[in-house]
Design an enzyme around this catalytic site. Structure first.
Site, short mmCIF file in Angstrom:
data_model
loop_
_atom_site.label_atom_id
_atom_site.label_comp_id
_atom_site.label_asym_id
_atom_site.label_seq_id
_atom_site.Cartn_x
_atom_site.Cartn_y
_atom_site.Cartn_z
N HIS A 89 0.43 -1.22 -0.04
CA HIS A 89 -0.22 -0.07 0.48
C HIS A 89 0.55 1.09 -0.24
O HIS A 89 2.26 1.57 0.85
CB HIS A 89 -1.10 0.24 1.06
CG HIS A 89 -1.68 1.06 1.73
ND1 HIS A 89 -2.75 1.54 0.54
CD2 HIS A 89 -1.81 2.24 2.41
CE1 HIS A 89 -3.73 2.71 0.32
NE2 HIS A 89 -2.59 2.68 1.86
N SER A 90 0.57 2.01 -0.43
CA SER A 90 1.46 3.98 -1.12
C SER A 90 2.28 3.29 -1.27
O SER A 90 3.19 3.07 -2.37
CB SER A 90 0.63 4.13 0.09
OG SER A 90 1.34 5.26 -0.14
N MET A 91 4.09 3.23 -0.43
CA MET A 91 4.86 2.99 -0.44
C MET A 91 5.50 1.55 -0.67
O MET A 91 6.15 1.32 -1.44
CB MET A 91 5.53 3.61 0.37
CG MET A 91 7.43 3.23 0.79
SD MET A 91 7.99 3.46 2.86
CE MET A 91 8.16 2.08 3.06
N SER A 117 -1.73 -0.89 -4.24
CA SER A 117 -2.17 -0.30 -3.33
C SER A 117 -2.32 1.30 -3.43
O SER A 117 -1.43 1.48 -2.65
CB SER A 117 -2.89 -0.73 -2.09
OG SER A 117 -4.12 -0.33 -1.59
#
Length: 250
Positions: A89-91, A117
């Site tokens: 997710h993200s990073m 994500s």
């Protein structure tokens, strides 16, 4: 780096290795383990600078983090006949993607599917006027974090907790914001791209652009909520993950 498997499930046909978002550790993924069982065993990567590793210096460059991860994830890659998926997710989505490319260059096993994500596709540039988070003064950084709605107010309002949390968060944002995409052929593994329909930081169009990075199957899935839709739509996200894993023949 070290790994946490909240609910051991060695007979599961798939292992899902999770890579958290900036500033996060393994705790946020614990709730997903029972939602994925018995179809999948969840393993979370714990990076330096958080939770039990709070005293360790966090990484600041993706080019340093990814090779170290590859060395320490050997046991996860050797899953025999089990399928392997990465979820970030993200990073974490960026880490999962660049780790897969590093594994390909090293001749090592790739995941069968990457679930990316809450992150624009790696080649998508920052929009004009983007304010780099890792170098913001503390008051402005806290304001940005409130806007993301992913950090508890209790933490943001406690100076002692902030002093422990912000250095790792800044380092993680530096990992992401100093990243320079280098073109390579698309990956052969399937990619699913997840996003929040109300995520102002990561519009759905930038999530859809992940399709350019695979020669395999691609799925775009959008959920109610903003950047941290994972917390708002956890059961629905878990069902989507299971559906994507079933497509692997698991």
């Amino acid at each position: 780096m070290n790994l946490l498997t909240p609910q051991e499930n060695p007979d599961a046909p798939v292992r899902v290795v999770c890579f958290p978002n900036a500033g996060s550790g393994a705790a946020g993924y614990r709730a997903f383990a029972p939602l994925l069982a018995p179809a999948a065993e969840l393993t979370v990567v714990r990076l330096p600078g958080r939770e039990a590793r709070i005293a360790e210096e966090p990484h600041r460059k993706l080019t340093e983090l990814v090779p170290r991860l590859a060395e320490e994830l050997v046991e996860c890659l050797d899953v025999g006949t089990r399928r392997l998926a990465f979820f970030g997710h993200s990073m974490g989505a960026l880490v999962a993607f660049e780790l897969a490319r590093h594994l390909r260059r090293s001749g090592l096993r790739l995941p069968d599917r990457i679930i990316a994500s809450g992150r624009p596709a790696p080649h998508v540039p920052y929009p004009p006027g983007y304010e780099f988070v890792h170098s913001l003064p503390e008051d402005r950084l806290v304001q940005r974090l409130r806007g993301y709605s992913g950090t508890p107010d209790e933490l943001l309002e406690d100076p002692a907790l902030l002093s422990m949390f912000l250095p790792t968060l800044r380092a993680d944002f530096e990992v992401v914001e100093t990243y320079e995409y280098q073109p390579e052929p698309p990956l052969p593994c399937a990619i699913s791209a997840y996003g929040g329909m109300s995520d102002e930081e990561v519009p759905p169009t930038t999530v859809a652009s992940w399709a350019e990075h695979t020669t395999g199957a691609f799925r775009l899935r959008l959920f109610d909520g903003g950047h941290f839709y994972l917390d708002e739509s956890r059961p629905r996200v878990a069902r989507a993950v299971l559906d994507d894993l079933r497509s692997l023949g698991a």
